[in-house]
Design a protein around this motif. Structure first.
Motif, short mmCIF file in Angstrom:
data_model
loop_
_atom_site.label_atom_id
_atom_site.label_comp_id
_atom_site.label_asym_id
_atom_site.label_seq_id
_atom_site.Cartn_x
_atom_site.Cartn_y
_atom_site.Cartn_z
N GLY A 151 0.80 -1.21 0.00
CA GLY A 151 0.00 0.00 0.00
C GLY A 151 0.83 1.27 0.00
O GLY A 151 0.61 2.18 -0.81
N ILE A 152 1.82 1.34 0.89
CA ILE A 152 2.64 2.55 1.00
C ILE A 152 3.54 2.71 -0.22
O ILE A 152 3.86 3.83 -0.63
N ALA A 153 3.95 1.59 -0.82
CA ALA A 153 4.78 1.66 -2.03
C ALA A 153 4.03 2.34 -3.17
O ALA A 153 4.65 2.94 -4.06
N THR A 154 2.72 2.26 -3.16
CA THR A 154 1.92 2.94 -4.17
C THR A 154 2.08 4.46 -4.03
O THR A 154 2.24 5.17 -5.03
N ILE A 155 2.07 4.94 -2.79
CA ILE A 155 2.26 6.36 -2.54
C ILE A 155 3.67 6.80 -2.91
O ILE A 155 3.90 7.93 -3.34
N ALA A 156 4.64 5.87 -2.79
CA ALA A 156 6.04 6.20 -3.07
C ALA A 156 6.27 6.58 -4.53
O ALA A 156 7.31 7.15 -4.87
N ALA A 157 5.30 6.29 -5.38
CA ALA A 157 5.43 6.69 -6.79
C ALA A 157 5.50 8.21 -6.92
O ALA A 157 6.02 8.74 -7.91
N MET A 158 5.00 8.92 -5.92
CA MET A 158 5.02 10.37 -5.95
C MET A 158 6.44 10.93 -5.86
O MET A 158 6.69 12.09 -6.20
N ILE A 159 7.38 10.10 -5.39
CA ILE A 159 8.78 10.55 -5.32
C ILE A 159 9.64 9.77 -6.33
O ILE A 159 10.83 9.52 -6.10
N ASN A 160 9.01 9.34 -7.40
CA ASN A 160 9.70 8.66 -8.50
C ASN A 160 10.29 7.30 -8.11
O ASN A 160 11.36 6.93 -8.59
N ALA A 161 9.58 6.58 -7.23
CA ALA A 161 10.04 5.25 -6.84
C ALA A 161 9.54 4.16 -7.77
O ALA A 161 9.91 3.00 -7.65
N GLY A 162 8.68 4.53 -8.72
CA GLY A 162 8.15 3.55 -9.66
C GLY A 162 7.01 2.76 -9.07
O GLY A 162 6.48 3.07 -8.01
N GLY A 163 6.62 1.70 -9.77
CA GLY A 163 5.57 0.84 -9.28
C GLY A 163 4.19 1.22 -9.79
O GLY A 163 4.04 2.08 -10.67
N LEU A 164 3.19 0.59 -9.24
CA LEU A 164 1.81 0.77 -9.70
C LEU A 164 1.29 2.18 -9.45
O LEU A 164 0.37 2.64 -10.12
N GLY A 165 1.86 2.85 -8.48
CA GLY A 165 1.44 4.20 -8.19
C GLY A 165 1.67 5.16 -9.34
O GLY A 165 0.96 6.17 -9.47
N THR A 166 2.66 4.84 -10.20
CA THR A 166 2.91 5.72 -11.34
C THR A 166 1.72 5.74 -12.29
O THR A 166 1.39 6.79 -12.85
N ILE A 167 1.08 4.58 -12.45
CA ILE A 167 -0.12 4.51 -13.30
C ILE A 167 -1.25 5.31 -12.68
O ILE A 167 -1.92 6.11 -13.34
N LEU A 168 -1.47 5.10 -11.39
CA LEU A 168 -2.56 5.77 -10.68
C LEU A 168 -2.39 7.29 -10.67
O LEU A 168 -3.31 8.03 -11.04
N PHE A 169 -1.22 7.76 -10.28
CA PHE A 169 -1.00 9.20 -10.16
C PHE A 169 -0.92 9.89 -11.52
O PHE A 169 -1.30 11.05 -11.65
N ASP A 170 -0.42 9.17 -12.52
CA ASP A 170 -0.41 9.74 -13.86
C ASP A 170 -1.85 9.89 -14.36
O ASP A 170 -2.18 10.87 -15.05
N GLY A 171 -2.70 8.94 -13.99
CA GLY A 171 -4.11 9.03 -14.35
C GLY A 171 -4.80 10.20 -13.67
O GLY A 171 -5.60 10.91 -14.28
N LEU A 172 -4.46 10.43 -12.39
CA LEU A 172 -5.02 11.56 -11.66
C LEU A 172 -4.55 12.88 -12.25
O LEU A 172 -5.32 13.84 -12.36
N ARG A 173 -3.28 12.92 -12.65
CA ARG A 173 -2.71 14.16 -13.20
C ARG A 173 -3.33 14.50 -14.54
O ARG A 173 -3.58 15.68 -14.84
N THR A 174 -3.58 13.49 -15.35
CA THR A 174 -4.12 13.72 -16.70
C THR A 174 -5.64 13.51 -16.78
O THR A 174 -6.21 13.63 -17.86
#
Length: 205
Positions: A151-174
């Motif tokens: 769960g927390i690794a998903t949030i870590a995408a916000m600091i360029n850590a990669g993972g599934l969060g990149t898909i989620l946050f990129d979707g929120l941004r766009t």
């Protein structure tokens, strides 16, 4: 529905890459978390007070929001996986130590006394008596740590850590609903699947 299927068919490779990055982050974090927790647990066996202090200290750390810890570490370790792994490992110590130490402390003192009466040293008692009797507590600690890390690794995408969060946050941004759904479902689905695996193994213990 057709739009979602089109997105999945066109971007399945990106989703797979993000999933593998997420799993890598979780595995690396878990390995180092267990190594550190093992050393701290042994220290707690020799000093009960030290064990209580460690649990209290890590409980305070665990209460700090992950984004705040990321922000504190970025000036030192920068953006990326290193910062994410340090924070995730620190969070895991509370979940692991709380279960490891409490499990060891709950072993019947009479059993420990009998083992020591047979000539076992403290480490031998830990390895041959306390650990086998505390395996369920250890297992629960590892289960909680893994699910929490996902769960927390998903949030870590916000600091360029990669993972599934990149898909989620990129979707929120766009404002791309397909990316938001894909990132959310994969992240939640991974946690549910892993938790289900742990539950199945626990029933056989």
């Amino acid at each position: 529905m057709s739009g979602m299927m089109k997105y999945l068919s066109r971007h399945y490779d990106d989703l797979l890459e993000a999933l593998l990055e997420h799993l890598e982050l979780v595995v690396v974090t878990l390995v180092f978390s267990l190594l550190i927790a093992a050393v701290l647990t042994v220290a707690a066996v020799y000093s009960r007070r030290a064990g209580e202090y460690m649990i209290q200290a890590f409980s305070v750390l665990y209460s700090v929001p992950s984004l705040a810890l990321f922000a504190l570490l970025i000036p030192v370790t920068g953006l990326g996986k290193t910062t994410a792994e340090i924070v995730l490992i620190a969070y895991n110590q509370y979940l692991l130590l709380r279960n490891f130490i409490s499990g060891l402390y709950q072993v019947d003192p009479a059993v420990i006394e009998a083992a020591e009466g047979m000539g076992m040293r403290r480490l031998q008692v830990l390895w041959k008596v306390r650990l086998p009797l505390s395996k369920k507590a250890f297992f629960t600690g590892i289960q909680l740590a893994v699910v929490s890390t996902i769960g927390i690794a998903t949030i870590a995408a916000m600091i360029n850590a990669g993972g599934l969060g990149t898909i989620l946050f990129d979707g929120l941004r766009t404002l791309n609903i397909y990316k938001i759904i894909a990132g959310s479902v994969l992240s939640a689905g991974l946690a549910l699947v892993i938790n289900g695996v742990f539950k199945a193994v626990e029933k056989r213990m």
